[in-house]
Design a protein around this motif. Sequence first.
Motif, PDB file in Angstrom:
ATOM      1  N   TYR A  90       0.865  -1.181   0.000  1.00 14.54           N
ATOM      2  CA  TYR A  90       0.000   0.000   0.000  1.00 14.54           C
ATOM      3  C   TYR A  90       0.900   1.230   0.000  1.00 14.54           C
ATOM      4  O   TYR A  90       1.519   1.559   1.014  1.00 14.54           O
TER       5      TYR A  90
ATOM      6  N   LYS B  99      -2.608   3.761  -2.841  1.00 17.04           N
ATOM      7  CA  LYS B  99      -3.279   2.645  -3.538  1.00 17.04           C
ATOM      8  C   LYS B  99      -2.561   1.324  -3.263  1.00 17.04           C
ATOM      9  O   LYS B  99      -1.370   1.295  -2.931  1.00 17.04           O
TER      10      LYS B  99
ATOM     11  N   THR C 248      -0.964  -2.062  -4.648  1.00 23.03           N
ATOM     12  CA  THR C 248      -0.291  -2.402  -5.896  1.00 23.03           C
ATOM     13  C   THR C 248       0.576  -3.638  -5.717  1.00 23.03           C
ATOM     14  O   THR C 248       1.036  -3.935  -4.611  1.00 23.03           O
TER      15      THR C 248
END
Length: 478
Positions: free
Chosen positions: A7, A11, A13
């Motif tokens: 994180y 976001k 990923t």
Amino acid sequence: MNKTQHYVQGKWTSATGEGKPSFDSVTGEFIAETSVEGLDIPAILHYGRTKGGEQLRKMTFQERGNRIKSLALYLTKRKEQFYEISYRTGATRVDSWIDIEGGFGNLFANASLRKLFPNQPYHVEGDPIDLSKGGRFMAHHILVPKKGVAIHINAFNFPIWGMLEKCAVNWMAGMPAVVLPAPVTAYLTEAVVREIIASNILPEGALQLICGTAKNIFDTVESQDVITFTGSAATGRLLKSHPRIIQESVPFTMEADSLNASILGEDAVPGTPEFDLFINQARSEITVKAGQKCTAIRRMIVPENLMDDVQMALGKSLDKVSIGDPRLKEVRMGALVSKDQVNVLKGRVQELSKSAKIVYGDLEKITLIGADDKGAFVSPILLREDNPFANLAVHETEAFGPVSTIMPYKNLDEAIELAQMGKGSLVSSIVTNSDGIAKDYVINAASHHGRILVLNRENAKQSTGHGSPLPLLVHGGP
């Protein structure tokens, strides 16, 4: 292939490239792999300093503390899902309680500190200092947040508590965190961070997660950043010498190998409550978390005339410890975190056994309940070192697992000297009903230990025990 996620920069990923696999320590089943390839580390640190840091610094101590308390309540309501995942690390329910609810307890404890601070983003510390005779020229000490990011490099043994004990402190102080859990148990840390982010309780950017070993994490650290490291002393020294850390004078706090000692008082002979307390505590410290605690007792220092009594009593106590699948209620000790860690442990025990004698357990034989050799299981190992002043391995080599060594002393001065030969530890304990023995030990041994527990029949029922770090106390070595 399943990958743990990061994180970062607001976001979730997945990194690219092949990563390091992690396995269920009980069944050997593949769980996920961790990779940091492709992550923009400088941008991640900058995001923390700006997006997270700017919001945290504007908040008052009361606001920060209340957010942390709300987060602790939120996570506590969802604790059962973390227990289910934690079993895969080899931890029993009791082991996981330390990590999970102990971690949430750190949030509660740090949140309560808001009561000591004003409803301001800064704190005026202490009384004013008069620099003149008439009180017209004075000075104050004030505390304000650093304008950097706290980088936490954590160990595999406490994937939740290890994160939250550090983050609670820096959030209360108004600093954002970038957490790097050990890859082998990062999947459990990820599960908790998912809930933290989903709660929307913390300001965006206050917490970022990098699941893996980012070797370039220090390349762009700045003077306002802080770094904490938990792991081996050798790795810690290597990291601490990074040129950028030296150039920017970045604070680096290290919690590393610790050959903690527990002393049996000369008065604590068989038949006394203190003798029984010593044996019970020793068994617990060997077997809880399968001995994978930075605070576990590695050296048991006992009066030379009680060596045989301690060896026999502890052996009988360890015989009652059932080993196997930690999900089963009858199991009292689970697995090590990985097969790799089993191999490391065996190597360390072999080093110790060049001078010490294995008097309980077997590195190659073990009886399991509900499990087989696919898991990372080992037997508790008790060694006996009869010449601890000449054979120094016991004071220098840590077997990070269910392993401890008993050794003799002739008088309290020798016990103190032996305790100090570990060259500093997180915790020591002395089990005695003599105030005089306890006082002499604490005063003379305190320079070498971060915390000393005095245990006797009076405080035993309330005592948290040798290996329990307490969030309201400073946790660290001397």
